[in-house]
Design an enzyme around this catalytic site. Structure first.
Site, PDB file in Angstrom:
ATOM      1  N   GLN A   1       0.933  -1.187   0.012  1.00 21.17           N
ATOM      2  CA  GLN A   1      -0.016   0.000  -0.051  1.00 21.17           C
ATOM      3  C   GLN A   1       0.909   1.312  -0.021  1.00 21.17           C
ATOM      4  OE1 GLN A   1      -3.767  -1.048   0.599  1.00 21.17           O
ATOM      5  NE2 GLN A   1      -3.825   0.954  -0.498  1.00 21.17           N
TER       6      GLN A   1
ATOM      7  N   LYS B   1      -2.841  -1.084   6.654  1.00 26.09           N
ATOM      8  CA  LYS B   1      -4.051  -1.940   6.227  1.00 26.09           C
ATOM      9  C   LYS B   1      -4.289  -2.798   7.440  1.00 26.09           C
ATOM     10  CE  LYS B   1      -5.722  -4.214   2.626  1.00 26.09           C
ATOM     11  NZ  LYS B   1      -6.129  -3.783   1.505  1.00 26.09           N
TER      12      LYS B   1
ATOM     13  N   ASP C   1     -11.874  -3.955   1.799  1.00 24.60           N
ATOM     14  CA  ASP C   1     -10.942  -4.889   1.292  1.00 24.60           C
ATOM     15  C   ASP C   1     -11.717  -6.195   1.155  1.00 24.60           C
ATOM     16  OD1 ASP C   1      -8.212  -5.357   0.247  1.00 24.60           O
ATOM     17  OD2 ASP C   1      -8.594  -7.094   1.164  1.00 24.60           O
TER      18      ASP C   1
ATOM     19  N   THR D   1     -11.924   0.408  -7.968  1.00 24.55           N
ATOM     20  CA  THR D   1     -10.558  -0.357  -8.276  1.00 24.55           C
ATOM     21  C   THR D   1     -10.760  -1.308  -9.879  1.00 24.55           C
ATOM     22  OG1 THR D   1     -10.608  -0.590  -5.972  1.00 24.55           O
ATOM     23  CG2 THR D   1      -9.544  -2.323  -7.368  1.00 24.55           C
TER      24      THR D   1
HETATM   25  P1  NDP Z   1     -14.470  -9.194  -2.059  1.00 27.78           P
HETATM   26  O1  NDP Z   1     -14.750  -9.513  -0.661  1.00 27.78           O
HETATM   27  O2  NDP Z   1     -15.619  -8.266  -2.650  1.00 27.78           O
HETATM   28  O3  NDP Z   1     -14.435 -10.339  -2.939  1.00 27.78           O
HETATM   29  C1  NDP Z   1     -13.329 -11.282  -3.101  1.00 27.78           C
HETATM   30  C2  NDP Z   1     -13.620 -12.237  -4.105  1.00 27.78           C
HETATM   31  O4  NDP Z   1     -12.744 -13.131  -4.168  1.00 27.78           O
HETATM   32  C3  NDP Z   1     -14.872 -13.211  -3.772  1.00 27.78           C
HETATM   33  O5  NDP Z   1     -15.312 -13.766  -4.958  1.00 27.78           O
HETATM   34  C4  NDP Z   1     -14.354 -14.281  -3.083  1.00 27.78           C
HETATM   35  O6  NDP Z   1     -15.016 -15.481  -2.888  1.00 27.78           O
HETATM   36  C5  NDP Z   1     -13.052 -14.644  -3.565  1.00 27.78           C
HETATM   37  N1  NDP Z   1     -11.867 -15.036  -2.798  1.00 27.78           N
HETATM   38  C6  NDP Z   1     -11.415 -14.267  -1.826  1.00 27.78           C
HETATM   39  N2  NDP Z   1     -10.519 -15.100  -1.264  1.00 27.78           N
HETATM   40  C7  NDP Z   1     -10.505 -16.190  -1.874  1.00 27.78           C
HETATM   41  C8  NDP Z   1      -9.682 -17.152  -1.472  1.00 27.78           C
HETATM   42  N3  NDP Z   1      -8.913 -17.737  -0.624  1.00 27.78           N
HETATM   43  N4  NDP Z   1      -9.761 -18.442  -2.411  1.00 27.78           N
HETATM   44  C9  NDP Z   1     -10.757 -18.285  -3.510  1.00 27.78           C
HETATM   45  N5  NDP Z   1     -11.508 -17.161  -3.895  1.00 27.78           N
HETATM   46  C10 NDP Z   1     -11.251 -16.000  -2.972  1.00 27.78           C
HETATM   47  O7  NDP Z   1     -13.112  -8.448  -2.013  1.00 27.78           O
HETATM   48  P2  NDP Z   1     -12.482  -7.113  -3.385  1.00 27.78           P
HETATM   49  O8  NDP Z   1     -13.379  -7.518  -4.477  1.00 27.78           O
HETATM   50  O9  NDP Z   1     -12.717  -5.983  -2.530  1.00 27.78           O
HETATM   51  O10 NDP Z   1     -11.000  -7.599  -3.285  1.00 27.78           O
HETATM   52  C11 NDP Z   1     -10.476  -8.505  -4.137  1.00 27.78           C
HETATM   53  C12 NDP Z   1      -8.983  -8.327  -4.088  1.00 27.78           C
HETATM   54  O11 NDP Z   1      -8.876  -6.881  -4.796  1.00 27.78           O
HETATM   55  C13 NDP Z   1      -8.313  -8.511  -3.032  1.00 27.78           C
HETATM   56  O12 NDP Z   1      -7.035  -8.774  -3.177  1.00 27.78           O
HETATM   57  C14 NDP Z   1      -7.860  -6.967  -2.442  1.00 27.78           C
HETATM   58  O13 NDP Z   1      -6.988  -6.981  -1.362  1.00 27.78           O
HETATM   59  C15 NDP Z   1      -7.786  -6.129  -4.039  1.00 27.78           C
HETATM   60  N6  NDP Z   1      -8.208  -4.815  -3.780  1.00 27.78           N
HETATM   61  C16 NDP Z   1      -9.410  -4.449  -3.141  1.00 27.78           C
HETATM   62  C17 NDP Z   1      -9.576  -3.176  -3.544  1.00 27.78           C
HETATM   63  C18 NDP Z   1     -10.971  -2.532  -3.009  1.00 27.78           C
HETATM   64  O14 NDP Z   1     -11.219  -1.289  -3.370  1.00 27.78           O
HETATM   65  N7  NDP Z   1     -12.039  -3.237  -2.685  1.00 27.78           N
HETATM   66  C19 NDP Z   1      -8.665  -2.140  -3.731  1.00 27.78           C
HETATM   67  C20 NDP Z   1      -7.355  -2.523  -4.105  1.00 27.78           C
HETATM   68  C21 NDP Z   1      -7.114  -3.919  -4.050  1.00 27.78           C
HETATM   69  P3  NDP Z   1     -15.630 -15.855  -1.572  1.00 27.78           P
HETATM   70  O15 NDP Z   1     -16.708 -15.089  -1.613  1.00 27.78           O
HETATM   71  O16 NDP Z   1     -16.110 -17.318  -2.030  1.00 27.78           O
HETATM   72  O17 NDP Z   1     -14.523 -15.958  -0.599  1.00 27.78           O
END
Ligand code: NDP
Length: 445
Positions: A111, A126, A166, A210
């Site tokens: 970050q 974070k 996140d 994002t």
């Molecule tokens: P959400 O919780 O909205 O979505 C996460 C998605 O990823 C879900 O579909 C989830 O499935 C899947 N997922 C998470 N962990 C796992 C895992 N261990 N194995 C398989 N599937 C997984 O999170 P975000 O969309 O906000 O975040 C996604 C990524 O983007 C992360 O790496 C986060 O750090 C990064 N990010 C997010 C930002 C934001 O503004 N939100 C900014 C910058 C980066 P399930 O529901 O089944 O767990």
């Protein structure tokens, strides 16, 4: 020079035992810094590198709460305030059972450089918890958030540390967290959290930022080759906030996203993802990807293998760290993938990155490609401070400009340090030098 960074890396491993994701994130940044320090040796003076890999402050706390059955549950909370050279600590909160100190530390470290790349006044931090919101009622999530904020509120503030969402933390959780903060402080400090609801200080475009930013970055990379996303097949992983809005922007730019996933499997929809249905299943019903397939003729659910097995010209990993390994990268390359832009943080393993770079494809690391989210959080802070609210068009135009600037800074830094087209070196070098110059100005703190 390699020796200087090697010593710092060894110290990080010795001091943060077992925190493999943190080691991985530090390794990648330090490897990029060798040519920077060779050209500008003063960046290694006064233990600047040793200081930048050590968080300014780490808070770990107990989060007790009562579930719907009346049982007391105990989770662990974290906030790692990594670097405040450029502004208040800024970075999301993650609620996921896998959360531990090493994961929060890697995210906080990334970050710092990501936030520097946005050119806004935000430091790096974070936080999160090993709490799992899946299957919990709204009332349980609220009680957890209230307990979590009761401790966190001592450490944050609009000019100190400004968390956001996140994995596992979206609009619902930010609402409960803000409500408790306001109650404890008796003060409407809108700027203490970002990702707020539109009726109470949130910014238009923050939800989309994002995913949109990641796709805009991919479009800028393609433009360097005289190409665009128009007509391209896109493989997306994840089905949360980042994935959904990456799919939306890719569709707006004429591409065809054909996949998404969650931890139960992935979906292939050759006709192109039905975004309204996906939003209904994931944002409204909080369902699983199988719920999409049951309502969408022609879509299929795959529970074995990886989304990267599906042939696509563009890959957007938008789920979690290390979800795209060397084998996944080899399959993507074999199937003609020419662009990878990371919506998630550190989704590609070092082996995958090596494969992409060896193949000479367009590869953008998360700290550059997904910086649109935090950049728009900084825009939300700016609106809160000015007690104003911009239109969707104004906020989106600012996001688009910021993503273009980040892209161009990465390209310029990669060229300056002799590796044109290397977005990993470009992002790390450009982000590092911005933070390092200010750390030098601030003295030994
Ligand atoms: P959400 O919780 O909205 O979505 C996460 C998605 O990823 C879900 O579909 C989830 O499935 C899947 N997922 C998470 N962990 C796992 C895992 N261990 N194995 C398989 N599937 C997984 O999170 P975000 O969309 O906000 O975040 C996604 C990524 O983007 C992360 O790496 C986060 O750090 C990064 N990010 C997010 C930002 C934001 O503004 N939100 C900014 C910058 C980066 P399930 O529901 O089944 O767990």
């Amino acid at each position: 020079m390699a020796e200087v960074v090697e010593k710092v890396y060894e110290q990080v491993v010795a001091r943060n035992r077992g925190e493999t994701e943190f080691h991985q994130a530090v390794r990648e940044v330090l490897d990029s810094l060798a040519p920077v320090i060779a050209k500008h040796p003063h960046y290694a003076d006064d233990a600047l590198l040793e200081r930048i890999v050590e968080p300014e402050r780490q808070v770990i706390f107990r989060v007790p709460w009562v579930d719907d059955a009346g049982n007391v549950q105990v989770n662990r909370g974290f906030r790692i305030e990594f670097n405040s050279a450029l502004g208040p600590y800024k970075g999301g909160l993650r609620f996921h059972p896998s959360v531990n100190a090493g994961i929060i530390k890697f995210l906080g470290f990334e970050q710092i450089f990501k936030n520097a790349l946005t050119n806004q006044a935000i430091g790096g931090g974070k936080g999160g918890s090993d709490f799992d919101p899946h299957g919990r009622s709204d009332a349980e999530v609220m009680r957890f958030c209230q307990s979590f904020m009761t401790e966190l509120s001592r450490h944050i503030g609009p000019s100190t540390d400004v968390p956001a969402g996140d994995i596992g933390v979206g609009g619902r959780e930010i609402g409960f967290l803000f409500g408790q903060y306001k109650r404890l402080r008796n003060s409407y400090d809108a700027g203490v959290l970002t990702g707020k609801g539109l009726g109470w200080g949130g910014s238009l475009v923050r939800t989309e930022a994002t995913g949109y930013g990641t796709v805009l970055f991919a479009q800028s990379m393609l433009a360097t080759k005289g190409q665009s996303l128009e007509g391209k097949r896109v493989a997306v992983s994840g089905s949360g906030n980042v994935a959904i809005y990456a799919i939306e922007k890719a569709q707006q730019l004429g591409a065809t996203p054909i996949t998404f996933s969650d931890s139960s499997g992935y979906v292939v929809d050759e006709a192109g993802v039905d975004l309204d249905l996906l939003k209904q299943v994931k944002e409204v019903e909080r369902g699983r990807v199988a719920d999409y397939v049951s309502r969408r003729p022609g879509a299929r659910l795959v529970t074995e293998g990886r989304v990267w097995d599906v042939p696509a010209e563009v890959a957007l990993p938008c789920a979690t760290q290390n979800e795209l390994d060397g084998a996944g990268a080899a399959t993507l390359l074999r199937n003609g993938c020419a662009v990878v832009a990371e919506g998630a943080n550190m989704p590609s393993t070092p082996e995958a990155i090596e494969a992409f770079q060896a193949a000479g494809i367009l590869y953008a690391p998360g700290k550059a490609a997904n910086a649109g989210g935090v950049a728009t959080s900084a825009l939300e802070m700016e609106q809160n401070a000015g007690r104003t609210r911009w239109s969707f068009e104004t906020a989106e135009a600012k996001l688009t400009g910021i993503m273009a600037d980040i892209h161009d800074s990465c390209v310029a830094a990669a060229e300056e340090y002799g590796r044109p087209g290397d977005y990993v070196l470009g992002a790390n070098a450009a982000g590092f030098t911005r933070v390092a110059d200010v750390m030098i100005a601030h003295g030994i703190v």
